[in-house]
Design a protein around this motif. Structure first.
Motif, PDB file in Angstrom:
ATOM      1  N   ALA A 343       0.834  -1.209   0.000  1.00  9.82           N
ATOM      2  CA  ALA A 343       0.000   0.000   0.000  1.00  9.82           C
ATOM      3  C   ALA A 343       0.867   1.257   0.000  1.00  9.82           C
ATOM      4  CB  ALA A 343      -0.914  -0.011   1.222  1.00  9.82           C
ATOM      5  N   GLY A 344       0.418   2.282  -0.734  1.00  9.19           N
ATOM      6  CA  GLY A 344       1.152   3.550  -0.735  1.00  9.19           C
ATOM      7  C   GLY A 344       1.417   4.051  -2.135  1.00  9.19           C
ATOM      8  N   LEU A 345       2.313   5.029  -2.246  1.00 12.50           N
ATOM      9  CA  LEU A 345       2.684   5.611  -3.537  1.00 12.50           C
ATOM     10  C   LEU A 345       4.179   5.436  -3.751  1.00 12.50           C
ATOM     11  CD1 LEU A 345       1.613   7.369  -5.963  1.00 12.50           C
ATOM     12  CD2 LEU A 345       2.638   9.303  -4.762  1.00 12.50           C
ATOM     13  N   TYR A 346       4.531   4.825  -4.886  1.00 14.93           N
ATOM     14  CA  TYR A 346       5.934   4.508  -5.161  1.00 14.93           C
ATOM     15  C   TYR A 346       6.314   4.982  -6.560  1.00 14.93           C
ATOM     16  CZ  TYR A 346       5.022   1.641  -1.128  1.00 14.93           C
ATOM     17  OH  TYR A 346       4.654   1.238   0.129  1.00 14.93           O
ATOM     18  N   GLU A 347       7.600   5.306  -6.702  1.00 14.93           N
ATOM     19  CA  GLU A 347       8.162   5.630  -8.006  1.00 14.93           C
ATOM     20  C   GLU A 347       9.469   4.867  -8.108  1.00 14.93           C
ATOM     21  OE1 GLU A 347       8.671   9.839  -7.944  1.00 14.93           O
ATOM     22  OE2 GLU A 347       6.624  10.249  -8.611  1.00 14.93           O
ATOM     23  N   HIS A 348      10.200   5.136  -9.179  1.00 20.52           N
ATOM     24  CA  HIS A 348      11.490   4.483  -9.305  1.00 20.52           C
ATOM     25  C   HIS A 348      12.407   4.932  -8.157  1.00 20.52           C
ATOM     26  CE1 HIS A 348      14.854   2.470 -11.058  1.00 20.52           C
ATOM     27  NE2 HIS A 348      15.557   3.588 -11.078  1.00 20.52           N
ATOM     28  N   PHE A 349      12.936   3.967  -7.415  1.00 19.49           N
ATOM     29  CA  PHE A 349      13.779   4.284  -6.263  1.00 19.49           C
ATOM     30  C   PHE A 349      15.234   4.328  -6.696  1.00 19.49           C
ATOM     31  CE2 PHE A 349      16.419   2.882  -2.691  1.00 19.49           C
ATOM     32  CZ  PHE A 349      16.030   3.767  -1.705  1.00 19.49           C
ATOM     33  N   THR A 350      15.901   5.421  -6.379  1.00 18.38           N
ATOM     34  CA  THR A 350      17.324   5.488  -6.710  1.00 18.38           C
ATOM     35  C   THR A 350      18.187   5.335  -5.467  1.00 18.38           C
ATOM     36  OG1 THR A 350      17.040   7.885  -6.741  1.00 18.38           O
ATOM     37  CG2 THR A 350      17.220   6.788  -8.860  1.00 18.38           C
ATOM     38  N   LYS A 351      18.023   6.270  -4.530  1.00 19.94           N
ATOM     39  CA  LYS A 351      18.777   6.135  -3.289  1.00 19.94           C
ATOM     40  C   LYS A 351      18.032   6.832  -2.161  1.00 19.94           C
ATOM     41  CE  LYS A 351      22.045   9.971  -4.121  1.00 19.94           C
ATOM     42  NZ  LYS A 351      21.432  11.113  -3.911  1.00 19.94           N
ATOM     43  N   SER A 352      18.399   6.471  -0.947  1.00 26.04           N
ATOM     44  CA  SER A 352      17.765   7.063   0.220  1.00 26.04           C
ATOM     45  C   SER A 352      18.345   8.444   0.477  1.00 26.04           C
ATOM     46  CB  SER A 352      17.995   6.158   1.430  1.00 26.04           C
ATOM     47  OG  SER A 352      17.594   6.803   2.605  1.00 26.04           O
ATOM     48  N   PHE A 353      17.492   9.412   0.802  1.00 22.07           N
ATOM     49  CA  PHE A 353      17.979  10.730   1.175  1.00 22.07           C
ATOM     50  C   PHE A 353      18.766  10.651   2.487  1.00 22.07           C
ATOM     51  CE2 PHE A 353      17.314  14.832   3.381  1.00 22.07           C
ATOM     52  CZ  PHE A 353      17.977  15.655   2.484  1.00 22.07           C
TER      53      PHE A 353
END
Ligand code: SF4
Length: 364
Positions: A343-353
């Protein structure tokens, strides 16, 4: 159209109020319904009567901007790992004795409000600094609704998402306008008894529960819930069970619930910080009631800070505090191991802030 930049003294017209037969003006923004004579301010201190209208005195003024990780709001299921430009104004419409942001929320003299911040300038700064969203946080955006809405419109026009961090203490009519402009929210559910809200926050729980039900059943806003557990005040197994049962029955299993640690502050300096074991016990209770995404917060607890796939149990987002250590969610929000939807909203993950916090000045 956004309002012109006002001075603090004059303010800008508020949208939700009406005149009473006795000559006072009633503010209709939040369930306090302050009734104001000439020159009086409401409990939030930032709305005031000026002649025949109620004005917002903090429009265009902020208490400062920071880039935070979205996990700090906390939002664990909304564009994980992305930076969010965060700001607040001054004042609050609840009077929580345990306030963890009291230097801002109790800034009565408004002397901390330094940065002049037009809506377009905020959106521009977010784009320039690589933020994916803008968050209204640090104090409750309900009380600066007209400003928050204008900023939200400017942000959406630039392709940014908008995030409200709020106690959900808002009346029914402004609630519709406010959340129409938000993409995500974290709502503080401060306790689960009327006594807690009355004695420690000078408020009522019913409007908060109404906001949560409204968000779930009448909007597309992604929202998560936070409960700050205060030893001896709202951390009994009975109260956690009641809250978990209510969330499950009224909102369903997919609304994330965060149990976070209290640190002695404001008027409650005699109560110790929440032990990690209390958070872990609360998390187990909520999971036992069928909630799928339950977190511990404000502590180092990789188990309680991670997201698990409801299908196969894989840790799809491994976290330690605000840092993402491992990421196993597809770009369309599915578990890489079994394809179950997360559940939730996701996009392409690159790296953690990461867990940084970067102050930002709006003007060069
Ligand atoms: S927003 Fe402020 S002035 Fe209006 S009812 Fe709430 S506390 Fe009172």
């Amino acid at each position: 159209m956004p309002h012109p930049h006002p001075s603090i003294e004059t303010g800008v017209p508020g949208r939700y109020w009406h005149a009473l037969p006795d000559g006072r003006l009633q503010c209709d923004v939040c369930p306090r319904y302050c009734k104001l004579n000439e020159g009086q301010r409401g409990l939030c201190f930032v709305r005031a009567r000026q002649h025949d209208r109620i004005v917002l005195t903090t429009y265009g003024r902020s208490s400062g901007f920071c880039i935070d990780p979205i996990e700090k709001k906390p939002l664990d299921h909304f564009l994980p790992g992305t930076p969010v430009l965060s700001f607040g104004t001054a004042g609050c419409n609840l009077s929580c004795k345990f306030c963890q942001n009291w230097d801002i929320s109790k800034a009565r003299a408004l002397d901390r409000l330094q940065d002049e911040a037009a809506p377009e300038a905020i959106a521009e700064a977010a784009v320039r600094t690589g933020c994916r969203s803008v968050a209204f946080t640090y104090n409750d955006p309900v009380i600066f609704l007209e400003y928050a809405v204008d900023v939200a419109q400017a942000c959406r026009a630039r392709g940014l998402k908008t995030v409200a961090v709020s106690a959900g203490y808002i009346a029914a009519e402004p609630r519709v306008e406010f959340f129409r402009h938000m993409d995500a929210a974290n709502i503080d559910l401060k306790g689960f008894t009327e006594g807690f809200y009355k004695n420690l926050c000078s408020g009522r729980i019913a409007p908060v529960l109404e906001t949560l039900e409204y968000l779930k059943h009448a909007t597309g806003v992604w929202f998560e819930i936070t409960t700050l557990l205060i030893p001896g005040e709202n951390d009994s197994a009975h109260e956690i069970e009641a809250e978990s049962r209510w969330v499950m029955e009224h909102l369903g299993p997919d609304v994330p619930l965060h149990f976070t640690a209290f640190h002695p502050d404001w008027k409650m300096t005699d109560i110790p910080a929440t032990p990690a074991a209390t958070l872990t016990r609360a998390r187990r209770i909520a999971l036992g009631h069928g909630l799928r995404y339950v977190y511990t917060g404000n502590v180092h607890d990789p188990e309680g800070g991670s997201t698990y796939c409801p299908g196969c149990g894989t840790a799809v987002i491994g976290r330690d505090w605000y840092k993402i250590l491992d990421y196993q969610v597809t770009d369309d929000g599915r578990c890489r191991a079994c394809s179950h939807a997360i559940a939730g909203l996701y996009e392409h993950f690159t790296k953690s802030f990461g867990s940084r916090r970067i102050p930002v000045r709006l003007t060069a």
